[in-house]
Design a protein around this motif. Structure first.
Motif, mmCIF file in Angstrom:
data_model
loop_
_atom_site.group_PDB
_atom_site.id
_atom_site.type_symbol
_atom_site.label_atom_id
_atom_site.label_comp_id
_atom_site.label_asym_id
_atom_site.label_seq_id
_atom_site.Cartn_x
_atom_site.Cartn_y
_atom_site.Cartn_z
ATOM 1 N N CYS A 256 0.847 -1.193 0.000
ATOM 2 C CA CYS A 256 0.000 0.000 0.000
ATOM 3 C C CYS A 256 0.884 1.245 0.000
ATOM 4 O O CYS A 256 1.764 1.387 0.842
ATOM 5 C CB CYS A 256 -0.898 -0.001 1.238
ATOM 6 S SG CYS A 256 -1.839 1.519 1.439
ATOM 7 N N CYS A 257 0.674 2.133 -0.944
ATOM 8 C CA CYS A 257 1.400 3.400 -0.931
ATOM 9 C C CYS A 257 0.433 4.527 -0.629
ATOM 10 O O CYS A 257 -0.579 4.683 -1.309
ATOM 11 C CB CYS A 257 2.078 3.665 -2.271
ATOM 12 S SG CYS A 257 3.017 5.207 -2.232
ATOM 13 N N ARG A 258 0.748 5.304 0.393
ATOM 14 C CA ARG A 258 -0.105 6.457 0.703
ATOM 15 C C ARG A 258 0.759 7.708 0.814
ATOM 16 O O ARG A 258 0.530 8.585 1.628
ATOM 17 C CB ARG A 258 -0.937 6.207 1.968
ATOM 18 C CG ARG A 258 -0.249 5.439 3.085
ATOM 19 C CD ARG A 258 -1.017 5.527 4.341
ATOM 20 N NE ARG A 258 -1.308 6.942 4.607
ATOM 21 C CZ ARG A 258 -1.856 7.412 5.702
ATOM 22 N NH1 ARG A 258 -2.184 6.598 6.664
ATOM 23 N NH2 ARG A 258 -2.071 8.704 5.875
ATOM 24 N N ILE A 259 1.733 7.749 -0.087
ATOM 25 C CA ILE A 259 2.674 8.861 -0.017
ATOM 26 C C ILE A 259 2.096 10.131 -0.645
ATOM 27 O O ILE A 259 2.492 11.232 -0.279
ATOM 28 C CB ILE A 259 4.030 8.397 -0.609
ATOM 29 C CG1 ILE A 259 4.831 7.736 0.520
ATOM 30 C CG2 ILE A 259 4.807 9.538 -1.224
ATOM 31 C CD1 ILE A 259 6.089 7.070 0.097
ATOM 32 N N CYS A 260 1.154 9.999 -1.580
ATOM 33 C CA CYS A 260 0.525 11.222 -2.095
ATOM 34 C C CYS A 260 -0.986 11.048 -2.166
ATOM 35 O O CYS A 260 -1.490 9.942 -2.006
ATOM 36 C CB CYS A 260 1.108 11.606 -3.460
ATOM 37 S SG CYS A 260 0.304 10.809 -4.848
ATOM 38 N N SER A 261 -1.681 12.111 -2.435
ATOM 39 C CA SER A 261 -3.141 12.052 -2.352
ATOM 40 C C SER A 261 -3.782 11.602 -3.658
ATOM 41 O O SER A 261 -4.996 11.632 -3.793
ATOM 42 C CB SER A 261 -3.704 13.397 -1.899
ATOM 43 O OG SER A 261 -3.682 14.288 -2.983
ATOM 44 N N PRO B 123 -4.424 6.506 -1.525
ATOM 45 C CA PRO B 123 -3.519 5.362 -1.445
ATOM 46 C C PRO B 123 -3.683 4.392 -2.626
ATOM 47 O O PRO B 123 -4.807 4.096 -3.018
ATOM 48 C CB PRO B 123 -3.930 4.674 -0.151
ATOM 49 C CG PRO B 123 -4.632 5.724 0.657
ATOM 50 C CD PRO B 123 -5.259 6.628 -0.331
ATOM 51 N N CYS B 124 -2.531 3.948 -3.133
ATOM 52 C CA CYS B 124 -2.529 2.974 -4.218
ATOM 53 C C CYS B 124 -2.204 1.606 -3.633
ATOM 54 O O CYS B 124 -1.215 1.465 -2.924
ATOM 55 C CB CYS B 124 -1.485 3.345 -5.263
ATOM 56 S SG CYS B 124 -1.832 4.907 -6.085
ATOM 57 N N ARG B 125 -3.044 0.639 -3.935
ATOM 58 C CA ARG B 125 -2.858 -0.695 -3.361
ATOM 59 C C ARG B 125 -2.626 -1.676 -4.487
ATOM 60 O O ARG B 125 -3.494 -1.875 -5.338
ATOM 61 C CB ARG B 125 -4.085 -1.074 -2.533
ATOM 62 C CG ARG B 125 -4.296 -0.110 -1.357
ATOM 63 C CD ARG B 125 -5.663 -0.229 -0.768
ATOM 64 N NE ARG B 125 -6.694 0.018 -1.771
ATOM 65 C CZ ARG B 125 -7.935 -0.431 -1.672
ATOM 66 N NH1 ARG B 125 -8.308 -1.133 -0.632
ATOM 67 N NH2 ARG B 125 -8.813 -0.174 -2.621
ATOM 68 N N ILE C 210 -0.812 5.164 -9.430
ATOM 69 C CA ILE C 210 -1.193 6.200 -10.406
ATOM 70 C C ILE C 210 0.047 6.833 -11.045
ATOM 71 O O ILE C 210 0.094 7.084 -12.234
ATOM 72 C CB ILE C 210 -2.017 7.325 -9.716
ATOM 73 C CG1 ILE C 210 -3.181 6.762 -8.888
ATOM 74 C CG2 ILE C 210 -2.490 8.371 -10.718
ATOM 75 C CD1 ILE C 210 -4.325 6.210 -9.663
ATOM 76 N N CYS C 211 1.082 7.063 -10.210
ATOM 77 C CA CYS C 211 2.290 7.728 -10.713
ATOM 78 C C CYS C 211 3.205 6.775 -11.460
ATOM 79 O O CYS C 211 4.236 7.183 -11.993
ATOM 80 C CB CYS C 211 3.053 8.361 -9.558
ATOM 81 S SG CYS C 211 3.736 7.119 -8.447
ATOM 82 N N GLY C 212 2.864 5.494 -11.459
ATOM 83 C CA GLY C 212 3.713 4.515 -12.132
ATOM 84 C C GLY C 212 4.656 3.783 -11.193
ATOM 85 O O GLY C 212 5.414 2.911 -11.626
HETATM 86 FE FE1 SF4 Z 1 2.118 6.341 -4.003
HETATM 87 FE FE2 SF4 Z 1 2.363 7.043 -6.560
HETATM 88 FE FE3 SF4 Z 1 0.032 6.156 -5.588
HETATM 89 FE FE4 SF4 Z 1 0.949 8.568 -4.890
HETATM 90 S S1 SF4 Z 1 0.350 7.895 -6.936
HETATM 91 S S2 SF4 Z 1 0.058 7.043 -3.524
HETATM 92 S S3 SF4 Z 1 3.152 8.158 -4.780
HETATM 93 S S4 SF4 Z 1 1.939 5.006 -5.789
#
Ligand code: SF4
Ligand code: BF8
Length: 696
Positions: free
Chosen positions: A44-49, A52-54, A66-68
């Motif tokens: 789980c990444c919740r580093i940006c809004s 969170p990307c799971r 979303i950012c790749g």
């Molecule tokens: Fe993390 Fe990228 Fe998703 Fe942002 S867009 S939450 S940085 S994976």
């Protein structure tokens, strides 16, 4: 099932009691709330809004956020941030110790002194500070200021890393892993793991390695060294452990958290005759101080104050109804203590401006008036004694011997002037001691409390592996009776013979979690003593953290790996979702730095893997293979006979109501008195221990 919650009978008794009172604890909340399977595995990444990307599903390793960002990046980033969090915690503690040392040197910290001048001079030596012809306070000031400079210096490298072997220092330099300044490494990891910066898992993990070294060979090491300077380098002493150290007829004050600064003053305050008289005026027989978590380890190691338990015991202590004040500083303090203490008469006292809790009384600790602050808190506890309701103290308290420091181990093996690790190295070379295992770290409510820790300790010593323990794992081992000299009987014959000859037990309590730095310097000396290679990655040694829970544990595991040690954690892997990151932290790190970090939830497999790693290192050193039948039974040395006789006679902990020696002598005998001096002993008046050597 309650018996799945803990192997500690005191905990089980209190959990039944809590159930009867209708009160939940971390043990029951762990049943009610399952961990998020995505976050738990590092997916789980919740580093940006935009998240969170799971990244889940069978094709998770092919997906991106979303950012790749792919799964290796997400898992590595999260792991690196855990390392940075742990390093920040230990190092901020180290910084506070350095601040206190500076204040002491300037005469601005009433109540504190440089207690161990010899350690001060030794630390000045590591830091390249001149000592000849200078006063203690001049040296202390420069040591304190130099220590503080390690946090924020703009150029150079963290000076304490020079205590590693020359080979290791060269490797770190070659790989760009030498930490430059402690705060800088934490900041840099936070920057690199911000959205859209370092997007290469291998590179992110390298920054985590460097950051972790700023802890083990930086902040934590300085913390240990300065605590030794201010409060004395530990040497063996006897005490006891578990909730039964609380006293039904005394004002009980429990200190919980990590820093020794306030708790050392609490030791003094609770021995103050005026305050003891005040407690008696309220109908109590005296004042009893006990500890939880690493504050407990700090004041156990130096003053013999008994630990009431480890991390998962904090709520159980309040549940006894016998705690007049639970005094906390920083780290590992559950917010649950706020509402819980309000259901009892217990005053929860926060003391650090960094750590407040709703429902607590805040008495801010100020080093310029530390003795007054400590007395104020003890008074608050005394005034609270008449408010007690029903009391339920489980009658379990185990004897233990703690207080082993690197300096003391040196002393034990060669005396003050010829200190060395020769006897231990020779024993490892001959195969009497198969290898060394460090069993460290937390409790975790997701697994049976103390089970893996105690089973591993027991299994190691039976197989002639010498064990060192710190943190909550040390308390777990102690509660199960494994820090009692009696336990020598459970050691394999080779280990037993050597421990008797050297005069140390097979399981050595080296202190709190910041004192894991003692293990680094001990291993470094073993590696450079001769006969066992040249560096930590040559040694038949392994580090285990069976019940890891927090970011500090992750930081510790990482700095041991970066120092060349094989490290195995229990519970589960925080990067499990990514096979790439798992590979980088195991075979990848082994190729890079000689150590690695593995995760294995099953303690039996942790044991098998540890022995496999130890035996492989023995083979690589061309040492004889370990043979359990090679060495026979041995007799008792006078040292152990003396400890046994003492325990038989005094079976009990020191209580602060009946000090057997003045505070000023606490551990000041560390270097100057020998092992011949009996372990610190006290007149306890406690009754009998229960469950000695209980099996899991
Ligand atoms: Fe993390 Fe990228 Fe998703 Fe942002 S867009 S939450 S940085 S994976
Ligand atoms: O610093 S072992 S639960 S108390 S983190 Fe916390 Fe873990 Fe205990 Fe000690 Ni260490």
């Amino acid at each position: 099932m309650p018996q799945e919650k803990s192997i500690d009978p005191a905990a089980l008794e209190m959990l039944r009691y809590a159930e009867g009172c209708g009160i939940g604890t971390a043990f029951t909340r762990a049943d009610e709330m399952k961990p998020c399977p995505i976050g738990e595995a590092g997916a789980c990444c919740r580093i940006c809004s935009m998240g969170p990307c799971r990244l889940v599903g069978k094709d998770a390793e092919d997906k991106t956020g979303i950012c790749g960002a792919d799964l290796p990046t997400i898992a590595a980033r999260h792991f690196a941030r855990q390392v940075a969090g742990g390093v920040a915690a230990h190092s901020d503690h180290g910084r506070d110790m350095a601040m206190t040392l500076v204040a002491v040197a300037k005469g601005e910290a009433a109540g504190y002194v440089v207690k161990d001048e010899q350690k001060l001079m030794a630390v000045a030596g590591y830091l390249g500070i001149a000592t000849a012809g200078r006063s203690v306070n001049e040296v202390a000031l420069e040591v304190g200021e130099t220590a503080l400079a390690q946090f924020g210096q703009p150029f150079g490298e963290v000076a304490t890393t020079r205590r590693a072997t020359a080979k290791r220092q060269a490797l770190w330099k070659k790989l760009g892993l030498t930490p430059r300044a402690i705060d800088r490494e934490v900041t840099e990891v936070m920057h690199r793991t911000h959205e859209g910066v370092d997007l290469d898992a291998e590179n992110i993990l390298k920054s985590a390695l460097r950051c972790s070294l700023a802890d083990g060979w930086g902040g934590a090491m300085l913390s240990t060294d300065i605590s030794d300077i201010l409060f004395g380098t530990p040497s063996p002493l006897a005490s006891e452990v578990n909730l039964g150290v609380l006293k039904a007829d005394q004002v009980n004050v429990v200190v919980h958290g990590h820093e020794p600064t306030l708790s050392a003053m609490m030791v003094e305050a609770s021995r103050d005759p005026e305050l003891i008289a005040a407690a008696q005026a309220k109908g109590a027989a005296g004042i009893n101080l006990a500890g939880i978590c690493c504050t407990a380890n700090e004041i156990l190691m130096r003053f013999g104050i008994p630990p009431a338990g480890n991390f998962l015991h904090q709520e159980l202590a309040v549940l006894t109804g016998a705690v007049e004040a639970m005094v906390v500083d920083v780290q590992c303090i559950m917010q649950a203590l706020g509402p819980l203490s309000q259901r009892f008469h217990t005053k929860l006292v926060t003391t650090s401006p960094k750590a407040k809790i709703p429902g607590a009384v805040h008495v801010e600790f100020d080093e310029q008036r530390a003795p007054e602050t400590a007395r104020e808190i003890v008074r608050l506890a005394i005034d609270n004694y008449p408010n007690r309701g029903p009391v339920h103290i489980p009658d379990y308290h185990e004897p233990l011997v703690a207080g082993f420091s690197h300096e003391y181990l040196n002393y034990m093996q060669g005396g003050f002037h010829r200190s060395s690790f020769r006897p231990l190295n020779d024993a490892v070379i001959a195969g009497r001691v198969r290898g060394l295992a460090a069993v460290v770290g937390c409790n975790n409510a997701r697994v049976t409390q103390d089970l893996a820790i105690v089973e591993l300790i027991k299994s190691f010593i039976a197989r002639d592996v010498m064990v060192v323990v710190t943190g909550c794992a040390a308390t777990a081992g102690a509660k199960a009776g494994y820090l009692s000299p009696e336990i020598l009987d459970s050691a394999g014959p080779g280990l037993r013979e050597v421990m008797e000859a050297i005069g140390i037990p097979p399981v050595l309590h080296l202190g709190s979690c910041v004192d894991n730095s003692r293990i680094l310097t001990v291993l470094t000396q073993v590696a450079t003593e001769g006969g066992l290679g040249e560096d930590i990655d040559d040694l038949p040694a392994v580090g285990l953290c069976p019940e890891w829970m927090c970011e500090k544990a992750i930081a510790i595991g990482t700095y041991f790996a970066a120092s060349g040690a094989h490290v195995i954690f229990g519970v589960g892997s925080p990067v499990r979702a990514s096979s790439v990151v798992t590979g980088l932290m195991t075979s990848g790190w082994e190729r890079l730095v000689g150590g690695d970090l593995e995760f294995e939830p099953d303690w039996n497999r942790m044991l098998e893997r540890s022995l496999e790693l130890i035996d492989a290192k023995r083979a690589a050193l061309k040492l004889p293979p370990y043979d359990p039948a090679q060495f026979g039974d041995s007799g008792d040395t006078p040292y152990f006979a003396a400890i046994r006789a003492y325990l038989a006679e005094h079976d009990g902990a020191e209580t602060v109501g009946s000090p057997a020696y003045p505070l000023g002598e606490g551990a000041g005998h560390g270097h100057t008195h020998g092992p011949g001096g009996s372990p610190h002993t006290h007149d306890g008046g406690a009754d009998h221990a229960h469950g000695a050597g209980q099996e899991a």
